[in-house]
Structure formats: structure tokens, C-alpha cells
Scaffold this motif. Structure first.
Motif, PDB file in Angstrom:
ATOM      1  N   VAL A 119      43.023  39.725  28.941  1.00  0.00           N
ATOM      2  CA  VAL A 119      43.462  38.328  29.048  1.00  0.00           C
ATOM      3  C   VAL A 119      43.962  38.022  30.152  1.00  0.00           C
ATOM      4  CG1 VAL A 119      44.873  36.676  27.789  1.00  0.00           C
ATOM      5  CG2 VAL A 119      43.836  38.691  26.536  1.00  0.00           C
ATOM      6  N   MET A 120      43.330  37.012  30.899  1.00  0.00           N
ATOM      7  CA  MET A 120      44.096  36.422  32.162  1.00  0.00           C
ATOM      8  C   MET A 120      44.761  35.017  31.322  1.00  0.00           C
ATOM      9  SD  MET A 120      44.208  36.509  35.149  1.00  0.00           S
ATOM     10  CE  MET A 120      45.504  35.637  35.979  1.00  0.00           C
ATOM     11  N   PRO A 121      46.058  35.321  31.368  1.00  0.00           N
ATOM     12  CA  PRO A 121      46.871  34.032  31.248  1.00  0.00           C
ATOM     13  C   PRO A 121      47.403  33.375  32.187  1.00  0.00           C
ATOM     14  CG  PRO A 121      48.201  35.971  30.943  1.00  0.00           C
ATOM     15  CD  PRO A 121      46.994  36.403  31.528  1.00  0.00           C
ATOM     16  N   ASN A 122      48.038  32.282  32.287  1.00  0.00           N
ATOM     17  CA  ASN A 122      48.642  31.739  33.459  1.00  0.00           C
ATOM     18  C   ASN A 122      50.201  31.274  32.851  1.00  0.00           C
ATOM     19  OD1 ASN A 122      48.259  29.184  31.871  1.00  0.00           O
ATOM     20  ND2 ASN A 122      46.924  28.302  33.544  1.00  0.00           N
ATOM     21  N   THR A 123      50.876  30.948  34.197  1.00  0.00           N
ATOM     22  CA  THR A 123      52.330  30.715  34.174  1.00  0.00           C
ATOM     23  C   THR A 123      52.854  29.797  33.173  1.00  0.00           C
ATOM     24  OG1 THR A 123      51.908  30.938  36.626  1.00  0.00           O
ATOM     25  CG2 THR A 123      54.378  30.431  35.491  1.00  0.00           C
ATOM     26  N   THR A 171      40.732  34.026  37.341  1.00  0.00           N
ATOM     27  CA  THR A 171      41.618  34.108  38.021  1.00  0.00           C
ATOM     28  C   THR A 171      41.932  33.191  39.285  1.00  0.00           C
ATOM     29  OG1 THR A 171      41.322  36.625  37.684  1.00  0.00           O
ATOM     30  CG2 THR A 171      42.810  36.070  39.454  1.00  0.00           C
ATOM     31  N   ALA A 172      40.549  32.842  39.967  1.00  0.00           N
ATOM     32  CA  ALA A 172      40.932  32.033  40.959  1.00  0.00           C
ATOM     33  C   ALA A 172      40.871  30.398  40.236  1.00  0.00           C
ATOM     34  CB  ALA A 172      39.599  32.011  41.693  1.00  0.00           C
ATOM     35  N   LEU A 173      40.704  30.159  39.108  1.00  0.00           N
ATOM     36  CA  LEU A 173      40.687  28.820  38.612  1.00  0.00           C
ATOM     37  C   LEU A 173      42.242  28.587  38.065  1.00  0.00           C
ATOM     38  CD1 LEU A 173      39.662  26.124  37.917  1.00  0.00           C
ATOM     39  CD2 LEU A 173      38.512  27.356  35.977  1.00  0.00           C
ATOM     40  N   SER A 174      42.153  29.050  36.551  1.00  0.00           N
ATOM     41  CA  SER A 174      43.395  28.840  35.856  1.00  0.00           C
ATOM     42  C   SER A 174      44.613  29.854  36.311  1.00  0.00           C
ATOM     43  CB  SER A 174      43.200  29.037  34.458  1.00  0.00           C
ATOM     44  OG  SER A 174      42.379  29.957  33.880  1.00  0.00           O
ATOM     45  N   GLY A 177      45.513  28.437  39.526  1.00  0.00           N
ATOM     46  CA  GLY A 177      45.468  27.008  39.384  1.00  0.00           C
ATOM     47  C   GLY A 177      46.871  26.227  39.520  1.00  0.00           C
ATOM     48  N   PRO A 178      47.822  26.653  38.931  1.00  0.00           N
ATOM     49  CA  PRO A 178      49.295  25.931  38.662  1.00  0.00           C
ATOM     50  C   PRO A 178      49.618  25.857  39.960  1.00  0.00           C
ATOM     51  CG  PRO A 178      48.917  27.625  36.916  1.00  0.00           C
ATOM     52  CD  PRO A 178      47.746  27.997  37.721  1.00  0.00           C
ATOM     53  N   ALA A 179      49.248  26.890  40.986  1.00  0.00           N
ATOM     54  CA  ALA A 179      50.000  26.666  42.280  1.00  0.00           C
ATOM     55  C   ALA A 179      49.261  25.555  43.316  1.00  0.00           C
ATOM     56  CB  ALA A 179      49.847  28.053  43.024  1.00  0.00           C
ATOM     57  N   TYR A 180      47.893  25.338  42.780  1.00  0.00           N
ATOM     58  CA  TYR A 180      47.049  24.410  43.658  1.00  0.00           C
ATOM     59  C   TYR A 180      47.870  23.152  43.145  1.00  0.00           C
ATOM     60  CZ  TYR A 180      43.509  28.202  43.179  1.00  0.00           C
ATOM     61  OH  TYR A 180      42.685  29.522  43.294  1.00  0.00           O
ATOM     62  N   PHE A 181      47.824  22.825  42.290  1.00  0.00           N
ATOM     63  CA  PHE A 181      48.284  21.549  41.658  1.00  0.00           C
ATOM     64  C   PHE A 181      49.798  21.463  42.370  1.00  0.00           C
ATOM     65  CE2 PHE A 181      45.246  22.104  38.314  1.00  0.00           C
ATOM     66  CZ  PHE A 181      44.297  20.822  38.649  1.00  0.00           C
ATOM     67  N   GLN A 252      34.989  20.682  49.374  1.00  0.00           N
ATOM     68  CA  GLN A 252      34.512  22.137  50.141  1.00  0.00           C
ATOM     69  C   GLN A 252      35.671  22.956  50.405  1.00  0.00           C
ATOM     70  OE1 GLN A 252      31.691  23.257  50.557  1.00  0.00           O
ATOM     71  NE2 GLN A 252      32.213  25.017  51.949  1.00  0.00           N
ATOM     72  N   LEU A 253      36.580  22.362  50.971  1.00  0.00           N
ATOM     73  CA  LEU A 253      37.837  22.875  50.903  1.00  0.00           C
ATOM     74  C   LEU A 253      38.448  23.632  49.731  1.00  0.00           C
ATOM     75  CD1 LEU A 253      40.154  23.488  53.171  1.00  0.00           C
ATOM     76  CD2 LEU A 253      41.355  21.743  52.239  1.00  0.00           C
ATOM     77  N   VAL A 254      38.429  22.956  48.702  1.00  0.00           N
ATOM     78  CA  VAL A 254      38.733  23.415  47.363  1.00  0.00           C
ATOM     79  C   VAL A 254      37.971  24.759  47.032  1.00  0.00           C
ATOM     80  CG1 VAL A 254      39.053  22.862  44.882  1.00  0.00           C
ATOM     81  CG2 VAL A 254      39.777  21.284  46.339  1.00  0.00           C
ATOM     82  N   HIS A 255      36.432  24.582  47.271  1.00  0.00           N
ATOM     83  CA  HIS A 255      35.704  25.746  46.894  1.00  0.00           C
ATOM     84  C   HIS A 255      36.117  26.881  47.793  1.00  0.00           C
ATOM     85  CE1 HIS A 255      32.353  27.873  45.454  1.00  0.00           C
ATOM     86  NE2 HIS A 255      31.930  27.812  46.624  1.00  0.00           N
ATOM     87  N   GLU A 256      36.236  26.591  49.160  1.00  0.00           N
ATOM     88  CA  GLU A 256      36.465  27.899  49.898  1.00  0.00           C
ATOM     89  C   GLU A 256      37.936  28.473  49.541  1.00  0.00           C
ATOM     90  OE1 GLU A 256      36.498  26.526  54.045  1.00  0.00           O
ATOM     91  OE2 GLU A 256      34.570  25.952  53.696  1.00  0.00           O
ATOM     92  N   ALA A 257      38.794  27.669  49.116  1.00  0.00           N
ATOM     93  CA  ALA A 257      40.007  28.312  48.835  1.00  0.00           C
ATOM     94  C   ALA A 257      39.889  29.082  47.394  1.00  0.00           C
ATOM     95  CB  ALA A 257      40.962  26.985  48.444  1.00  0.00           C
TER      96      ALA A 257
END
Ligand SMILES: NC(=O)c1ccc[n+]([C@@H]2O[C@H](COP(=O)([O-])OP(=O)(O)OC[C@H]3O[C@@H](n4cnc5c(N)ncnc54)[C@H](OP(=O)(O)O)[C@@H]3O)[C@@H](O)[C@H]2O)c1
Length: 274
Positions: A119-123, A171-174, A177-181, A252-257
Motif C-alpha cells: 500500500v502506498m498511503p499519504n500523509t 509515490t511521485a503523485l499522491s 503530492g501533499p508537499a507539492y501543494f 513541463q516543470l511539474v512533469h520533470e519534478a
């Protein structure tokens, strides 16, 4: 599921939120057991939820139907190897919430065919608003998969993946993800302060705007692009900001990140799976 015995290995943040979620959902605390080497962590869990805790992982899994591995990836191998004797040819199920530890690592370390669900949960699971992706190995039964859904739904929403390789993208998305937001919101807040708003107003309006936008996206039948267009009137203020984002190639920046995060997830799973 309500009669299953669940042992949680590790009394950290994620275990705490899962125990809270399960008890909220009506699971009796007598069916839950948690372990941790740290006596203070164990005492805290017992004080908060009335759940019994033990220091010994081996002892704690003896009567378990479901074992939730909620330890850091760095210690997973040591923890799982320590359960090899008690889990030999066992019908118990393991749920791993550790980032980057692949399913094959568990069967390799335990040297036995055993049901494992990754399972990959998030914060936001810590406030019952998590988003988790699940993938099961070939030994997991439909009942075991269903039980995992019940456990993870107690702290948020879930989705099943078609392939374990997609876990790195998740892992890269959710996962991250909270840190990106938070970062984007931080930048909006900073800009609002530079425009003269008080710290309080900048913070309140940033957070409530993010919350409102996420709620709209979640409840609306329009996709994200359509929702954006609906608040971007031609010649209006929003359009000016969007043009700036497009000139800086935000997409593009989001995709690279996210690609960098995914690459790191692949590297970590190679390191922790050995
Ligand atoms: N927190 C999140 O939002 C999040 C999101 C996605 C995935 N995850 C994953 O969830 C897992 C748990 O994360 P967390 O945030 O709950 O970590 P945490 O707060 O550090 O909790 C892990 C707990 O396990 C304990 N532990 C260490 N060795 C142990 C052992 N041999 N037996 C039993 N317990 C042991 C640790 O004790 P010590 O502190 O004394 O070492 C700690 O109390 C990690 O693998 C993480 O990758 C977490």
C-alpha cells in the motif's frame, strides 16, 4: 473483517492513524495489537486508544490474521526477517505501507509463499483524508484484498493498481503530492504578503482557496482543465496569471519534478529490496 486480529508493527504516525480509523469504524480494540521497541511509543498508543502493545514482534504476530508493517523502509528487512520462523507456511496476510519495498522482497526474506499487499498511503491519512494505492501479490485471496480495503478506507480513499511498477508513479503523485501543494500554497501566501495582505489573511485565504478548489474538483463532473477554463474569463485577471504560468512552462516543470521523484522511488526500492 471485524473479527480479524490485526497486529501493527511500529507505533509511529501511520499506525496511530490506522488504529484511530479502525476504532472509529467499529473494530474492537481487543482485536488490535501494536509493537514498538520504544516503550514511550507503546505507552502513548495504549493511553490514546486502550490498545495492548508488546515489545516483541514475534509474539505479537502469533495470533494475528493480518499484520500491518508500519516501519520505515530502512528497517523493513530486519523486521520481516525476524518473523520468518513464525510466518513459515502461514495463512496470515502482510500489509506493507512502506515506500519502496517491493512484494518480492517479502517472500524472499521470509522464504515462504505468503499473501502480501503493498500500500502506498499519504500523509493526509493522519486526518482520515488519505489517498492510497494498493497492489497484491498472487498469494492474496479476495477476502484478504477486501480486508485490506476496509483497513485503508478507515483513513481515506483507495484505488487498486494493475501493476506493481505503477507504485513508483503513485509515490511521485499522491505519496509526495501533499508537499507539492504545500509548496505552491507557500508561494501563493508569500506573494499575497508581498502585495500587502496580513500574514493571517494571506494564510487563511490561501488554505481556504486550496480546500475549496479541491472540493470543487472532487464534486464536479467537469475535468480539471474545464474547471480552470470556467474561472478564466477572456481578458480577465486569472488569464493574466495563467499566461505567466504557461510562459514559465509550469506543466513541463511539474512533469520533470514528478519524474525525478519517481526515479528516486525506483532507486530506493533497489536499495531497500536487497
Ligand atoms: N507518514 C506518512 O505520511 C507516510 C506516507 C506514506 C508511507 N509511509 C510509510 O509508512 C511507514 C511508517 O511511517 P510513519 O510515518 O508511521 O513512521 P514512524 O512515525 O517513524 O513510525 C515507525 C515506528 O516503527 C518503530 N520501529 C522501528 N523499528 C522497529 C521494529 N524493529 N519493530 C517494531 N517497530 C519498530 C519506530 O520506532 P523508532 O522511532 O524508535 O525507530 C517508529 O515508532 C514508513 O515505511 C513510511 O514509508 C508513511
Amino acid at each position: 473483517m471485524k473479527d480479524c486480529n490485526i497486529t501493527l508493527i511500529g507505533c509511529g504516525n501511520m499506525s496511530r492513524s490506522l488504529i484511530g480509523g479502525l476504532i472509529n469504524d467499529g473494530v474492537k480494540k481487543e482485536h488490535l495489537l501494536a509493537t514498538d521497541p520504544d516503550a514511550k511509543q507503546r505507552l502513548d498508543i495504549t493511553a490514546q486508544f486502550g490498545v495492548t502493545t508488546l515489545e516483541s514482534n514475534e509474539k505479537a504476530v502469533e495470533n494475528a490474521d493480518i499484520i500491518v508493517l508500519a516501519v520505515k523502509p530502512q528497517v523493513m528487512r530486519q523486521v520481516v526477517s525476524g518473523l520468518a520462523i513464525v510466518l513459515k507456511n502461514s495463512s496470515k496476510m502482510l500489509i506493507s505501507i512502506a515506500a519502496g519495498v517491493r512484494l518480492t522482497s517479502f517472500t524472499k526474506w521470509l522464504d515462504t509463499p505468503i499473501a502480501v499487499i503493498r500500500v502506498m498511503p499519504n500523509t493526509p491519512a493522519l486526518i482520515q483524508s488519505g489517498a492510497a494505492a494498493l497492489f497484491a501479490n498472487e498469494h492474496a485471496s479476495d477476502i484478504q484484498k477486501n480486508n485490506t480495503e476496509v483497513i485503508m478506507r478507515s483513513v481515506g480513499t483507495i484505488t487498486w493498481l494493475d501493476s506493481e511498477d505503477l507504485m513508483d508513479a503513485v509515490t511521485a503523485l499522491s505519496g509526495s503530492g501533499p508537499a507539492y501543494f504545500f509548496y505552491f500554497m507557500e508561494s501563493m501566501e508569500k506573494s499575497a504578503r508581498a502585495m500587502g495582505l496580513s500574514n493571517e489573511d494571506a494564510s487563511l485565504l490561501t488554505i481556504e482557496t486550496a480546500l475549496g478548489a479541491a472540493k470543487m474538483a472532487s464534486l464536479s463532473h467537469y475535468d480539471l482543465s474545464e474547471l480552470r477554463k470556467q474561472v478564466t474569463s477572456p481578458g480577465g485577471t486569472t488569464e493574466q496569471a495563467i499566461i505567466k504560468f504557461q510562459q514559465g512552462d509550469l506543466g513541463q516543470l511539474v512533469h520533470e519534478a514528478m519524474s525525478a521523484a519517481k526515479q528516486r522511488a525506483i532507486e530506493l526500492s533497489q536499495r531497500f529490496g536487497e
